[in-house]
Motif scaffolding. Structure first.
Motif, short mmCIF file in Angstrom:
data_model
loop_
_atom_site.label_atom_id
_atom_site.label_comp_id
_atom_site.label_asym_id
_atom_site.label_seq_id
_atom_site.Cartn_x
_atom_site.Cartn_y
_atom_site.Cartn_z
N THR A 5 -47.14 -33.90 49.28
CA THR A 5 -45.70 -33.95 49.11
C THR A 5 -45.25 -32.71 48.34
O THR A 5 -46.07 -31.91 47.90
CB THR A 5 -45.27 -35.24 48.39
OG1 THR A 5 -43.84 -35.36 48.42
CG2 THR A 5 -45.73 -35.26 46.93
N ASN A 234 -37.38 -30.08 53.65
CA ASN A 234 -38.46 -30.60 54.49
C ASN A 234 -38.28 -29.99 55.87
O ASN A 234 -37.35 -30.34 56.59
CB ASN A 234 -38.38 -32.13 54.58
CG ASN A 234 -38.54 -32.80 53.23
OD1 ASN A 234 -39.59 -32.73 52.62
ND2 ASN A 234 -37.48 -33.45 52.77
N GLU A 246 -39.22 -33.96 49.45
CA GLU A 246 -39.47 -35.37 49.14
C GLU A 246 -40.43 -36.04 50.13
O GLU A 246 -40.97 -37.09 49.84
CB GLU A 246 -38.15 -36.17 49.15
CG GLU A 246 -37.08 -35.65 48.22
CD GLU A 246 -36.05 -34.83 48.96
OE1 GLU A 246 -34.93 -34.74 48.43
OE2 GLU A 246 -36.36 -34.32 50.05
N GLN A 247 -40.59 -35.45 51.29
CA GLN A 247 -41.41 -36.08 52.31
C GLN A 247 -42.87 -36.15 51.90
O GLN A 247 -43.39 -35.25 51.23
CB GLN A 247 -41.29 -35.28 53.62
CG GLN A 247 -41.92 -35.94 54.82
CD GLN A 247 -41.69 -35.14 56.10
OE1 GLN A 247 -41.23 -34.00 56.04
NE2 GLN A 247 -42.02 -35.73 57.24
N ILE A 248 -43.54 -37.23 52.28
CA ILE A 248 -44.98 -37.40 52.06
C ILE A 248 -45.63 -37.48 53.43
O ILE A 248 -45.26 -38.33 54.24
CB ILE A 248 -45.30 -38.68 51.28
CG1 ILE A 248 -44.51 -38.74 49.96
CG2 ILE A 248 -46.80 -38.78 50.99
CD1 ILE A 248 -44.63 -40.07 49.24
#
Length: 252
Positions: A5, A234, A246-248
């Motif tokens: 992330t 992202n 914020e993306q995982i």
């Protein structure tokens, strides 16, 4: 399993909250979440109660937390307070038993994947410059900048020159890549190469000797994917380069 992330800035909700990061229910300490810089868990002038609580909570999670450094870390503490150890092929700072800082220019082997790490980035939100707390005009200058809403940093308080790498760190990175025949599965950095930055940053970020160094690596190293943070978006920048915020995402 390996997940990655972007910048956390000491807010670890996205990986701590099991309703957001549901995958953690099936993870063990042999699985990893990597934060691509601006970890922020080591920021205060000393380990504050809030910081200690967050680091202890990360340590208690089912997985192992890893991070590279960004331009929002307390380098006085990161470089001097935590022990250096050899871990999975590279050097780390041990923050907790299952929280590690992946040092610059290292090649780690995790879950059968080779990962090259290189943290650091230039701070660009400092149009008012870097102030010295012991300067005779510090209070006056600070008041002027605050009044005009001009961004600035304070040396050894909110800014550290170590946000950019030393010659030794860059040389170590090239040597370690050569030891691996200039071939890895993944590259993880905080900022990106100059040529990559030019394709999406619309002139908001200037290149520097670190982004130029990353261009050298981009040219000579074979890799499958390159992940970086820093820019708070992202986005798939190219077929092989991914900017995370914020993306995982799972990479192994």
């Amino acid at each position: 399993m390996i997940y990655i992330t972007g910048d956390c800035h000491s807010d670890f909700t996205r990986i701590m909250n099991p309703y957001i990061f549901k995958e953690q229910h099936k993870m063990t300490k042999d699985d990893f979440v990597i934060i691509a810089g601006d970890f922020g868990g080591i920021w205060c002038q000393g380990e504050s109660p809030d910081e200690k609580k967050k680091l202890d909570k990360l340590n208690s999670l089912s997985f192992t937390t890893l991070f590279i450094d960004g331009n929002h870390e307390n380098y006085d503490r990161l470089y001097n307070e935590y022990p250096i150890m050899d871990w999975n092929g590279g050097k780390v700072h041990k923050i907790r038993n299952s929280v590690f800082h992946l040092m610059r220019g290292q090649v780690f082997e995790l879950c059968g994947k080779k990962i090259f790490t290189f943290g650091g980035a230039s701070s660009h939100d400092i149009s008012g410059g870097v102030l010295e707390k012991d300067a005779p005009d510090f209070k006056k200058r600070k008041q002027e900048l605050d009044r005009e809403w001009i961004s600035y940093r304070v040396n050894h308080y909110s800014w550290w020159k170590e946000e950019l790498p030393s010659d030794e760190e860059m040389e170590d990175g090239l040597k370690n890549l050569e030891k691996n025949h200039n071939e890895v599965d993944y590259i993880i950095t905080h900022c990106c190469a100059s040529s990559t930055q030019e394709t999406f940053a619309a002139g908001l970020y200037e290149k520097d000797y670190l982004t130029d160094y990353l261009d050298v690596i981009k040219e000579k190293v074979e890799f499958k994917k390159w992940f970086f943070g820093h820019y708070h978006i992202n986005e798939n920048i190219s077929e092989k380069e991914i900017c995370l915020y914020e993306q995982i995402i799972q990479i192994a």
